[in-house]
Every structure is written in structure tokens, then in C-alpha cells.
Design an enzyme around this catalytic site. Structure first.
Site, mmCIF file in Angstrom:
data_model
loop_
_atom_site.group_PDB
_atom_site.id
_atom_site.type_symbol
_atom_site.label_atom_id
_atom_site.label_comp_id
_atom_site.label_asym_id
_atom_site.label_seq_id
_atom_site.Cartn_x
_atom_site.Cartn_y
_atom_site.Cartn_z
ATOM 1 N N CYS A 1 0.857 -1.182 0.000
ATOM 2 C CA CYS A 1 0.000 0.000 0.000
ATOM 3 C C CYS A 1 0.894 1.233 0.000
ATOM 4 O O CYS A 1 1.931 1.257 0.659
ATOM 5 C CB CYS A 1 -0.882 0.040 1.229
ATOM 6 S SG CYS A 1 -1.921 -1.407 1.388
ATOM 7 N N GLN A 2 0.465 2.273 -0.697
ATOM 8 C CA GLN A 2 1.266 3.492 -0.735
ATOM 9 C C GLN A 2 1.241 4.196 0.622
ATOM 10 O O GLN A 2 2.245 4.699 1.095
ATOM 11 C CB GLN A 2 0.777 4.421 -1.834
ATOM 12 C CG GLN A 2 1.896 5.311 -2.339
ATOM 13 C CD GLN A 2 1.417 6.369 -3.284
ATOM 14 O OE1 GLN A 2 0.222 6.542 -3.527
ATOM 15 N NE2 GLN A 2 2.352 7.115 -3.841
#
Ligand SMILES: Cc1ncc(COP(=O)(O)O)c(C=O)c1O
Lengths: 429, 138
Positions: B52-53
């Protein structure tokens, strides 16, 4: 048509400028697109696409290799681009211009070749410029493209990488540079303008200090070429490179400039067609620069688009455009600073150093959330680490939002951006 | 408690009430803000979802044969998305979760409206919830 050097005086209006970019008419999610990610890549203007079409349809042939008419046409278009770039950069001669696929490719070419045996008098004999125990100085705010290739060079050769720290306001302190030069680095790598901080670095002063200390200067001009007048000789840089796609030209084009004697000593990068003088089983000899560095079939449709692109770049610096760009920059700057809890990165007291690249973060709001909501309001901005992870670490953030403007962004678009930003912050806080 | 099918249908219906994506995001933001506080000491690497960013943590607990999820993220929209997921899947049997196809996410059009990196993040969240369920299957 006026010569490219004078295109700046050509009185292009804002309205005329906007007509060159069909994408400005796009809507996204039913809202007019406000594109504020020019620092990532510029929009493509009509004349560049038409040039690409013209070359592809009417002048398509491989370069330099054949005697037939079309090959001559294609070669002429390609070499005209080289001459145009040389004159635009203030280079001593077109033979100082090497075409590459982009800024990253140029940096890698340089970093690879500087670590290999130098060429003297046409033979590959001398010691590499960078070898074991040598020191490289890299500015702290560099894009990964002007950082990772140097790290890799250090890994290959056993050279050492030293970081020049950036000041709180985003500038570089010359006294600190002088200090760092005491370690006798052989190369100083810095962006003309950082893609995060948006400040014009004092390359001429820095280069003077570096040269006195026997250190060469590599300038990443990916953003500099967009916003500043570049004259590589006056600037005193030893190497300067940039990408075409950020200055309206076709993607996959790029330029590496180096002073003639520095190109002469560089060994080839890739082997293949065109970069050789003679090929024999017992070994080959190399072509002269710039061809020595242009192995294989070149971007023959893309490179000629640099001609209309650079002309447009100049035209966009005319008086009306300049006044508009300044008004937009000042409006956005002031409005951003008025937002509670907003931290603007690259906020100099000398206003003339700031170009319209605004990276910021807002207390209590995640950069990704902000960019996502702005997108849904039709405003395209960048978010994340902006390919400058060490700088993010230094500032102490996991990412930022960046809005970057072109000279033809209107005040109205700037207002939409600020209004949308307020709305998004309201939703997120 | 609603069945899994009912819970998914309720989410799909809720999303169909909004015409504009901005309103859907507003709803996700509210979900994110309302999510039960996540203990700081659980914000460990072990609970961090890779891919996930923004950072997303997921904590799983098995009680009386059912899985209970708690989650957090430093980005509020991401937090809303994980809240939506655990709202549907928390308190269900591991087998039920592991065998579900999570296709309601497609039905609300969430994936197409995320940036590619966020869409990857969404896939990572789903994969993690599935993996946790599989690991607990008796
Ligand atoms: C300062 C700077 N250097 C280097 C690059 C790399 O350019 P490219 O990806 O076109 O090679 C960029 C663009 O992303 C940049 O902004």
C-alpha cells in the site's frame, strides 16, 4: 518565422498559447481538467504532434546510413534538431549535443562512462575519471535520476559518495559547499532546479567554486530547462542534461551536453551501429562524439520535435506570458502560505529564485487523500515522494503534494486549485 | 447479524445512493473517521500490509470460531476503505471469508476510481484478509 533566439520577443498571447494544447479542453469526471503536473510531463502541443507526423509520413528513413533521398531528409531533420539544441543551450558546437532517451538515460550514460578508461588521442588508454577512493558530492535534494546512477558508479568503482545538505528554506549555502570541496570531490552533481523545491540553484557561483577545487559539475537540467534561461557556457557547468517530454517535445527524447574536450575523453556507452569507426574481430575503434554515444537506430521521429518544442518554449517566455506566469505564481504562493497548518517546501526570501513548482504538506492531512480528492474535482496534482526519497527523509515526511504550473495556466485555474484545496482540506480534517 | 450476502448488498446499495465520486469519497472519509481506535502498540511491522502506498495495519483476533478485524491507516480514505472491508467481514467464520470472492468491491466501482497504486493497495488488503482467514481455518 523568427529565428529561435528571438522567439522570446514574439508577442504570444495567453489565448494563443492555450490553443496549442488540445488537452486543456478535456473534462474529467464531468469537470474541466486543471492540469497542474507539468513538472512530471508537459502537455503536448499541436506543432510537436504535427512535426512527428510530418517526419513519420514524409521523412521516414534510417539516419546517416543510406545515400537515398529519404535518408538524407531524415538525417537533415535529426541534425537540424542537434543544431537547434546547441544554439538554445549556448553550446560551442552541435557536436557537443548527444541525444539520449531522456534525462535518466543521460545520467546513466555519464555515470557509466566516467567510471571507464578514458580515451586519449582516439585510444582507450588513460585511467578512468572516477576510480577507487575518489569522492563524489551529490546535493541532498536530488531526483533519484541524478543520485542512483552515482551510487551505482560508486559501487562499481569503489568511489565514495558524499551528500551536500540542503538548508531549511530549500537553498544551498555556498560556504557549506566550500567546506565540502575540501574533501576534494571530483564531481559535484546537482539539479539546476529541484523538482520538489522549485528553486533556481546558483550554478554559476557553485561551478566557480568547484572548478577552483578541481571538481567538475554535473547539472540535471530536467526542470531547469523548463523554467530558466540556460546558457551552458556562462553557467560554467561541465555536463548538462534534460528530457524532451518536459519541454513539450516527444517522449523518449533527451539531451546530454558536455564540453567538447570532456566528450572526447568519454569512452562509448553502448556498442552497436553508428557508434564505431571500424569494426574488426581483433577490436573496434570508435566514432567521434556525438555519434560515439548514439548506438543503434535513434529516435528519428521524436528528436526532430525538439525544434518546434524549443521554439514554443521561447515563445512562452514572451512579455504577456511572463506577466501571466508571475501573477499565477504569486497568487498561488500567497494563497498556500495563508492555509493553516500548511508547510511549503522551497520558500526562499529572494522571490526571484522560485519557479511555479509548489510542494507542500498539510498538518493532519495525508498527501494521498488530498491528491485523490483534488483529482475528483478535476485538478491533477502529484503526490508521494516525488522520486526524492532522501529529501523526504530529511524533511521528515512520507510524501507531499506538488502542484506545478505552466506559463499558460490561467489565474482562473489557479483559483480553482485553491478553492478545491480548501474544500478537500475541509472534508479531510 | 446480517448474513455476508446481506452485508455486501447493503454496501452496494449505500454506494448507489451517491451520484458523484466525490460524495462516495466523503462517505469513505466518514467511515474512516468513525473507525474504532487502533492501539498504537499494535502498529507493528507484522501488522503492516505490504503493497500500500500509505501505511495500513490489520490486526486479527479469533474468538468463538469467528474472526474479528481491527485496522488503521495514516491516510483517511484508505482507512475508510479498510473500514468498509472489515465492516463486511469482521465477526464471520474463517471458511466463509476465505471462500468469498470479494466481488462486491467491483460492484461499487471502487477499484476503477482509485489510482493504480491505490488499487494495488486494495488488492493487498483483500489478500491479507483472505490469508488471515485461511490461516485460521480449522
Ligand atoms: C529534476 C529531475 N531530474 C530527472 C528527472 C528524470 O527525467 P526522466 O524520467 O524524463 O528521465 C526528472 C523528472 O522526473 C526531474 O524532475
Amino acid at each position: 518565422m523568427v529565428p529561435i533566439e528571438q522567439a522570446k520577443e514574439y508577442p504570444m498571447t495567453l489565448e494563443q498559447a492555450r490553443k496549442r494544447f488540445p488537452q486543456l479542453e478535456e473534462t474529467v469526471y464531468g469537470k474541466p481538467l486543471v492540469y497542474l503536473d507539468h513538472a512530471a510531463t508537459s502537455l503536448r502541443p499541436l506543432e510537436v504532434v504535427r512535426c512527428w507526423e510530418e517526419v513519420s509520413f514524409r521523412k521516414n528513413a534510417n539516419l546517416h546510413r543510406a545515400v537515398h533521398y529519404m535518408a538524407q531528409q531524415a538525417t537533415a531533420a535529426f541534425e537540424e534538431a542537434r543544431a537547434t539544441v546547441a544554439s538554445f543551450l549556448g553550446a560551442a558546437s552541435p557536436r557537443e549535443i548527444v541525444f539520449t532517451p531522456g534525462a535518466t538515460a543521460a545520467a546513466n550514460l555519464l555515470a557509466t562512462c566516467l567510471g571507464q578508461s578514458r580515451i586519449e588521442g582516439g585510444h582507450r588508454v588513460a585511467e578512468p575519471y572516477i576510480g577507487a577512493g575518489d569522492c563524489l558530492l551529490v546535493a541532498e535534494s536530488e531526483h533519484h535520476s541524478n543520485l542512483v546512477p552515482w551510487q551505482m558508479l560508486c559501487e562499481r568503482t569503489g568511489a565514495r559518495l558524499v551528500v551536500l545538505p540542503v538548508e531549511e528554506d530549500g537553498s544551498y549555502n555556498l560556504t557549506r559547499l566550500e567546506e565540502a570541496l575540501k574533501a576534494a570531490p571530483k564531481l559535484f552533481c546537482i539539479a539546476h532546479i529541484s523538482n520538489v523545491l522549485g528553486l533556481i540553484n546558483p550554478i554559476a557561483e557553485m561551478a566557480a567554486l568547484c572548478h577552483r577545487a578541481g571538481c567538475r559539475v554535473v547539472v540535471d537540467g530536467a526542470q531547469g530547462i523548463v523554467h530558466a534561461d540556460v546558457n551552458v557556457c556562462e553557467m560554467g557547468a561541465d555536463y548538462y542534461f534534460f528530457s524532451g517530454h518536459k519541454i513539450y517535445a516527444a517522449p523518449g527524447t533527451g539531451v546530454l551536453w558536455a564540453r567538447a574536450e570532456l566528450l572526447d575523453e568519454l569512452p562509448p556507452y553502448m556498442g552497436g551501429g553508428e557508434m564505431i569507426d571500424h569494426v574488426r574481430w581483433e577490436g573496434s575503434t570508435w566514432a567521434e562524439p556525438p555519434y560515439r554515444f548514439e548506438a543503434g537506430t535513434q529516435n528519428l521521429s521524436g528528436v526532430p520535435t525538439l525544434v518546434p518544442a524549443l521554439r514554443l518554449l521561447q515563445e512562452l517566455r514572451g512579455p504577456e506570458m511572463l506577466a501571466n506566469a508571475l501573477a499565477v505564481r504569486d497568487y498561488v504562493w500567497e494563497q498556500l502560505l495563508a492555509i493553516q497548518g500548511l508547510r511549503l517546501y522551497g520558500n526562499p526570501s529572494d522571490r526571484s529564485l522560485k519557479v511555479p513548482i509548489f510542494s507542500f504538506s498539510i498538518e493532519g492531512v495525508h498527501h494521498e487523500d488530498l491528491a485523490l480528492l483534488l483529482d475528483k474535482m478535476g485538478v491533477a496534482v502529484r503526490s508521494g515522494q516525488m522520486c526524492a526519497e532522501p529529501l523526504m527523509g530529511r524533511i521528515g515526511v512520507t510524501g507531499m503534494v506538488r502542484a506545478s504550473f505552466a506559463p499558460f495556466n490561467t489565474l482562473q485555474e489557479a483559483e480553482t486549485f485553491i478553492k478545491s484545496l480548501h474544500k478537500a482540506i475541509g472534508m479531510l480534517r | 447479524m446480517d448474513s455476508l450476502e446481506e452485508a455486501k448488498a447493503a454496501v452496494v446499495e449505500q454506494f448507489s445512493l451517491f451520484d458523484e465520486w466525490l460524495d462516495k469519497y466523503e462517505y469513505l472519509i466518514e467511515l474512516g473517521k468513525d473507525l474504532e481506535a487502533f492501539p498504537v502498540e499494535h502498529k507493528t511491522d507484522e501488522h503492516l500490509i505490504e503493497g500500500c502506498q500509505s501505511r495500513v495495519w490489520l490486526d486479527t483476533e479469533l474468538r468463538d470460531g469467528r474472526l474479528y478485524f481491527r485496522a488503521d491507516s495514516d491516510a483517511i480514505i484508505t482507512k475508510g476503505i479498510i473500514s468498509l472491508l472489515i465492516g463486511v467481514y469482521s465477526g464471520r467464520r474463517p471458511e466463509e471469508i476465505a471462500s468469498d470472492d470479494f466481488s462486491f468491491v467491483e460492484a461499487i466501482g471502487l477499484r476503477e476510481n482509485l489510482s493504480p497504486t491505490r488499487a494495488n493497495g486494495l488488492s493487498s488488503m483483500i489478500a491479507r484478509i483472505r490469508a488471515e482467514a485461511k490461516a485460521q481455518m480449522s
